[in-house]
Design a protein around this motif. Sequence first.
Motif, mmCIF file in Angstrom:
data_model
loop_
_atom_site.group_PDB
_atom_site.id
_atom_site.type_symbol
_atom_site.label_atom_id
_atom_site.label_comp_id
_atom_site.label_asym_id
_atom_site.label_seq_id
_atom_site.Cartn_x
_atom_site.Cartn_y
_atom_site.Cartn_z
ATOM 1 N N GLU A 1 0.830 -1.200 0.000
ATOM 2 C CA GLU A 1 0.000 0.000 0.000
ATOM 3 C C GLU A 1 0.866 1.252 0.000
ATOM 4 O O GLU A 1 0.531 2.252 -0.638
ATOM 5 N N LEU B 1 1.359 4.820 -3.005
ATOM 6 C CA LEU B 1 1.127 6.227 -2.725
ATOM 7 C C LEU B 1 2.049 7.107 -3.555
ATOM 8 O O LEU B 1 3.143 6.704 -3.935
ATOM 9 N N SER B 2 1.596 8.335 -3.819
ATOM 10 C CA SER B 2 2.441 9.287 -4.539
ATOM 11 C C SER B 2 3.508 9.836 -3.591
ATOM 12 O O SER B 2 3.415 9.679 -2.369
ATOM 13 N N SER B 3 4.494 10.490 -4.143
ATOM 14 C CA SER B 3 5.591 11.029 -3.335
ATOM 15 C C SER B 3 5.095 12.082 -2.347
ATOM 16 O O SER B 3 5.570 12.154 -1.213
ATOM 17 N N GLU B 4 4.144 12.902 -2.774
ATOM 18 C CA GLU B 4 3.592 13.923 -1.879
ATOM 19 C C GLU B 4 2.840 13.286 -0.722
ATOM 20 O O GLU B 4 2.931 13.736 0.422
ATOM 21 N N GLU B 5 2.082 12.236 -1.032
ATOM 22 C CA GLU B 5 1.343 11.532 0.019
ATOM 23 C C GLU B 5 2.309 10.851 0.987
ATOM 24 O O GLU B 5 2.055 10.830 2.202
ATOM 25 N N LEU B 6 3.401 10.324 0.470
ATOM 26 C CA LEU B 6 4.398 9.685 1.333
ATOM 27 C C LEU B 6 5.022 10.698 2.278
ATOM 28 O O LEU B 6 5.197 10.427 3.468
ATOM 29 N N THR C 1 3.714 13.516 3.299
ATOM 30 C CA THR C 1 2.693 13.928 4.266
ATOM 31 C C THR C 1 2.515 12.878 5.349
ATOM 32 O O THR C 1 2.467 13.191 6.535
ATOM 33 N N LYS C 2 2.436 11.630 4.936
ATOM 34 C CA LYS C 2 2.266 10.522 5.891
ATOM 35 C C LYS C 2 3.464 10.438 6.829
ATOM 36 O O LYS C 2 3.306 10.231 8.038
ATOM 37 N N LYS C 3 4.649 10.621 6.297
ATOM 38 C CA LYS C 3 5.868 10.581 7.105
ATOM 39 C C LYS C 3 5.844 11.690 8.154
ATOM 40 O O LYS C 3 6.170 11.461 9.322
ATOM 41 N N GLU D 1 3.191 13.168 9.419
ATOM 42 C CA GLU D 1 2.167 12.843 10.411
ATOM 43 C C GLU D 1 2.664 11.798 11.401
ATOM 44 O O GLU D 1 2.423 11.904 12.611
#
Length: 67
Positions: free
Chosen positions: A5, A9-14, A16-18, A20
Amino acid sequence: MKFKEIKELSSEELATKKRELRQESLHLRLQQQSGQLEQPSRLRLIRRQVAQLETVLSERTAKTEAK
């Protein structure tokens, strides 16, 4: 999250998740120091997830640099 999963994810989502997860890690460490942490295993889980995110991000940057 499973590694499969994370790779989808896109690089921007990664990124952001990192961010958070690192914020959550900070809060959990503060709770641990004050003796209020209920799930100590959550710290380990978050640390692993951050490492997985960083692995995927570094793989992607290595691929773009190789091209």
